[in-house]
Scaffold this motif. Sequence first.
Motif, PDB file in Angstrom:
ATOM      1  N   THR A 234       0.803  -1.215   0.015  1.00  0.00           N
ATOM      2  CA  THR A 234      -0.138  -0.025  -0.062  1.00  0.00           C
ATOM      3  C   THR A 234       0.786   1.249   0.016  1.00  0.00           C
ATOM      4  OG1 THR A 234      -1.648  -1.113   1.266  1.00  0.00           O
ATOM      5  CG2 THR A 234      -1.779   1.337   1.208  1.00  0.00           C
ATOM      6  N   ALA A 235       1.721   1.179   0.749  1.00  0.00           N
ATOM      7  CA  ALA A 235       2.550   2.357   0.928  1.00  0.00           C
ATOM      8  C   ALA A 235       3.484   2.672  -0.309  1.00  0.00           C
ATOM      9  CB  ALA A 235       3.769   2.429   2.227  1.00  0.00           C
ATOM     10  N   THR A 236       3.907   1.602  -1.158  1.00  0.00           N
ATOM     11  CA  THR A 236       4.991   1.894  -2.065  1.00  0.00           C
ATOM     12  C   THR A 236       3.964   1.801  -3.613  1.00  0.00           C
ATOM     13  OG1 THR A 236       5.078  -0.655  -2.306  1.00  0.00           O
ATOM     14  CG2 THR A 236       6.616   0.835  -0.888  1.00  0.00           C
ATOM     15  N   GLY A 237       2.754   1.355  -3.374  1.00  0.00           N
ATOM     16  CA  GLY A 237       1.823   1.633  -4.653  1.00  0.00           C
ATOM     17  C   GLY A 237       2.316   0.141  -5.583  1.00  0.00           C
ATOM     18  N   ALA A 238       2.722  -0.778  -4.776  1.00  0.00           N
ATOM     19  CA  ALA A 238       3.229  -2.246  -5.462  1.00  0.00           C
ATOM     20  C   ALA A 238       1.873  -3.129  -5.213  1.00  0.00           C
ATOM     21  CB  ALA A 238       4.107  -2.883  -4.798  1.00  0.00           C
ATOM     22  N   ILE A 239       1.720  -4.067  -6.200  1.00  0.00           N
ATOM     23  CA  ILE A 239       0.572  -4.819  -6.260  1.00  0.00           C
ATOM     24  C   ILE A 239       0.866  -6.087  -5.386  1.00  0.00           C
ATOM     25  CG2 ILE A 239      -1.047  -6.344  -7.871  1.00  0.00           C
ATOM     26  CD1 ILE A 239      -0.879  -4.237  -9.986  1.00  0.00           C
ATOM     27  N   LEU A 240      -0.097  -6.540  -4.276  1.00  0.00           N
ATOM     28  CA  LEU A 240       0.058  -7.519  -3.693  1.00  0.00           C
ATOM     29  C   LEU A 240      -0.430  -8.793  -3.977  1.00  0.00           C
ATOM     30  CD1 LEU A 240       1.150  -8.851  -0.801  1.00  0.00           C
ATOM     31  CD2 LEU A 240      -1.105  -7.877   0.090  1.00  0.00           C
ATOM     32  N   ILE A 241       0.196  -9.777  -4.308  1.00  0.00           N
ATOM     33  CA  ILE A 241      -0.174 -11.011  -5.006  1.00  0.00           C
ATOM     34  C   ILE A 241      -0.301 -12.113  -4.069  1.00  0.00           C
ATOM     35  CG2 ILE A 241      -0.213 -12.543  -6.893  1.00  0.00           C
ATOM     36  CD1 ILE A 241       1.456 -10.302  -8.349  1.00  0.00           C
ATOM     37  N   PHE A 242      -1.393 -12.646  -3.469  1.00  0.00           N
ATOM     38  CA  PHE A 242      -1.311 -13.835  -2.814  1.00  0.00           C
ATOM     39  C   PHE A 242      -1.406 -15.219  -3.711  1.00  0.00           C
ATOM     40  CE2 PHE A 242      -3.193 -12.243   1.483  1.00  0.00           C
ATOM     41  CZ  PHE A 242      -1.856 -11.658   1.780  1.00  0.00           C
ATOM     42  N   ASP A 243      -0.381 -15.978  -3.813  1.00  0.00           N
ATOM     43  CA  ASP A 243      -0.283 -17.074  -4.500  1.00  0.00           C
ATOM     44  C   ASP A 243      -0.966 -18.237  -3.522  1.00  0.00           C
ATOM     45  OD1 ASP A 243       0.294 -19.850  -5.370  1.00  0.00           O
ATOM     46  OD2 ASP A 243       2.278 -19.312  -5.879  1.00  0.00           O
ATOM     47  N   GLU A 244      -2.363 -18.740  -4.049  1.00  0.00           N
ATOM     48  CA  GLU A 244      -2.981 -19.536  -3.258  1.00  0.00           C
ATOM     49  C   GLU A 244      -3.346 -20.859  -3.963  1.00  0.00           C
ATOM     50  OE1 GLU A 244      -5.125 -19.103   0.103  1.00  0.00           O
ATOM     51  OE2 GLU A 244      -5.930 -17.187  -0.059  1.00  0.00           O
ATOM     52  N   VAL A 245      -2.561 -21.161  -4.870  1.00  0.00           N
ATOM     53  CA  VAL A 245      -2.658 -22.284  -5.837  1.00  0.00           C
ATOM     54  C   VAL A 245      -2.656 -23.330  -4.828  1.00  0.00           C
ATOM     55  CG1 VAL A 245      -1.249 -23.873  -7.491  1.00  0.00           C
ATOM     56  CG2 VAL A 245      -1.458 -21.232  -7.737  1.00  0.00           C
ATOM     57  N   MET A 246      -1.777 -23.438  -3.685  1.00  0.00           N
ATOM     58  CA  MET A 246      -2.055 -24.823  -2.929  1.00  0.00           C
ATOM     59  C   MET A 246      -2.977 -24.407  -1.700  1.00  0.00           C
ATOM     60  SD  MET A 246       1.284 -26.795  -2.344  1.00  0.00           S
ATOM     61  CE  MET A 246       2.421 -27.883  -3.506  1.00  0.00           C
ATOM     62  N   THR A 247      -2.739 -23.036  -1.206  1.00  0.00           N
ATOM     63  CA  THR A 247      -3.197 -22.697  -0.035  1.00  0.00           C
ATOM     64  C   THR A 247      -4.817 -22.501   0.169  1.00  0.00           C
ATOM     65  OG1 THR A 247      -2.680 -20.347   0.057  1.00  0.00           O
ATOM     66  CG2 THR A 247      -1.074 -22.077   0.774  1.00  0.00           C
ATOM     67  N   SER A 248      -5.468 -22.310  -1.244  1.00  0.00           N
ATOM     68  CA  SER A 248      -6.685 -22.071  -1.019  1.00  0.00           C
ATOM     69  C   SER A 248      -7.697 -23.300  -0.441  1.00  0.00           C
ATOM     70  CB  SER A 248      -7.323 -21.750  -2.598  1.00  0.00           C
ATOM     71  OG  SER A 248      -7.076 -22.833  -3.553  1.00  0.00           O
ATOM     72  N   ARG A 249      -7.088 -24.310  -0.455  1.00  0.00           N
ATOM     73  CA  ARG A 249      -7.924 -25.357  -0.104  1.00  0.00           C
ATOM     74  C   ARG A 249      -7.790 -25.600   1.629  1.00  0.00           C
ATOM     75  NH1 ARG A 249      -5.134 -30.832   0.814  1.00  0.00           N
ATOM     76  NH2 ARG A 249      -6.057 -31.488  -1.189  1.00  0.00           N
ATOM     77  N   LEU A 250      -7.285 -24.541   2.402  1.00  0.00           N
ATOM     78  CA  LEU A 250      -7.032 -24.622   3.681  1.00  0.00           C
ATOM     79  C   LEU A 250      -7.962 -24.000   4.248  1.00  0.00           C
ATOM     80  CD1 LEU A 250      -3.073 -24.390   3.785  1.00  0.00           C
ATOM     81  CD2 LEU A 250      -4.599 -26.580   3.791  1.00  0.00           C
ATOM     82  N   HIS A 251      -8.839 -23.318   3.810  1.00  0.00           N
ATOM     83  CA  HIS A 251     -10.215 -22.495   4.335  1.00  0.00           C
ATOM     84  C   HIS A 251     -11.001 -22.335   3.213  1.00  0.00           C
ATOM     85  CE1 HIS A 251     -12.091 -18.932   6.381  1.00  0.00           C
ATOM     86  NE2 HIS A 251     -11.730 -19.524   7.291  1.00  0.00           N
ATOM     87  N   PRO A 252     -12.097 -22.288   3.730  1.00  0.00           N
ATOM     88  CA  PRO A 252     -13.558 -21.843   2.748  1.00  0.00           C
ATOM     89  C   PRO A 252     -12.920 -20.540   1.777  1.00  0.00           C
ATOM     90  CG  PRO A 252     -14.400 -22.721   4.741  1.00  0.00           C
ATOM     91  CD  PRO A 252     -12.935 -22.377   5.144  1.00  0.00           C
ATOM     92  N   GLY A 253     -12.716 -19.774   2.028  1.00  0.00           N
ATOM     93  CA  GLY A 253     -12.235 -18.639   1.292  1.00  0.00           C
ATOM     94  C   GLY A 253     -10.629 -18.510   1.173  1.00  0.00           C
ATOM     95  N   GLY A 254      -9.990 -19.581   1.379  1.00  0.00           N
ATOM     96  CA  GLY A 254      -8.613 -19.461   1.240  1.00  0.00           C
ATOM     97  C   GLY A 254      -7.936 -18.982   2.290  1.00  0.00           C
TER      98      GLY A 254
END
Length: 440
Positions: A234-254
């Motif tokens: 947020t501070a730098t204006g960069a884009i935050l990308i969460f790689d949930e290719v594996m982890t999306s299965r660990l909670h109903p909403g990832g």
Amino acid sequence: MTSRTLSEGLSDAISDYVSSNPVSKSNHEDASQYLPGGNTRSVLYTSPFPITFVSAKGITLTSAEGCTYLDFLNEYTAGLFGHSNEDIKRAIQGIVETGWGFGGIGQWEGRLARGICERFGIERCRFTNSGTEANLMAIAVAKVITGRKKILVFGGAYHGSLLAFPSTESQSPLNVPHEFIVAPYNDLQYIQALQQDSTATKDLAAVLVEQMQGAGGCHAASREFLQTLKTLATATGAILIFDEVMTSRLHPGGLQAYHGIKPDMTTLGKYLAGGSSFGCFGGKEEIMRVFDETRSDGGLILSHPGTFNNNIISMRAGCVALEILTDEVLEKMNALGEDLRKELNELCEKYGVQEKMWVTGVGSLMALHFGERKEGQWREYVKVKSTDLGDLFWFWMVQNGVYLARRGFVALTIGHRREHIERFLEVTEEFLKAWGHVLQ
């Protein structure tokens, strides 16, 4: 009786493996005449040769030798529904009857996109053929939108075959030639210091992170670390990308829903097409609209072709997969995984080997570690990894009909039950009784 040494045990285990799998050995030798290493997917190779499987059903695999194994690898998380799930099978059979490869829009990609967006809180998404491709596209989009070049990633991360970072000091020579900053994972102080370094962050396009490093040993990030990355982006204006290719299965909403931290973009893949080839990247509408050919505001429009992006088998299977995977089903599977990891660690403590063998992970995904255990300030890790110990364990498990990754990676499915967990624990305890002396 004199206890056998580790080297003696490993030598005997390899000999038993070779003699028990003659058809697999022959298949490997034949394939090696045309495929370098006898395979076309490096992670599947294992010395002296991999087992050849000829069929699978439920949570079992059958080898070319006719041996049956309980599958605790399950296609490196992509096989969440087990083998030959009846609902998914019927859906694919129906598609085969009506034809595939239209070269046009089908009726299922829009429905699958809706299901994915609603499940994970994504505003817009696009499909690809793999998680690797999804991460490549997410990085490319971030660079175009920000007009910047640097990508912050983390040692131990794996974001696909062209985005691998074994440590902070090394990355795969096959990686795409982006300008990467490879930071220590889960290190709050490093990120806080980086935020103060305007030279390093002024050209930062994206932060790409797994909330639990899957291939890197199932080490989970702290919520504070992930929030610090959100603050940095947020501070730098960069884009935050969460790689949930594996982890999306660990909670109903990832895991992003579990932590309550919303990224700018999310990448997905693996199990979400019911075992068919699949990848997905998406996020905020203001980002993803660069792919909207209907926009008339004069804004940037990017092309995203791909012959199999909307392949009808994956699209149809994915729609059924989302119907099967209710919150209740997902939570039950992950609770079973928590039990397995807890009880494995308890076994290690019972036999006094917890400093040389232990298990990390979240929910239905975990990794067994062998070596010198060290508690770091930010994460637990292997100071000196013992490949021989890990290999001996793997040969022991396979010889006793339990299949997992050679590196110790385990992934459960919705088909696993308590009796399967008890079998894994039983075989592990037998290993500790026989070989605990080399782990102490």
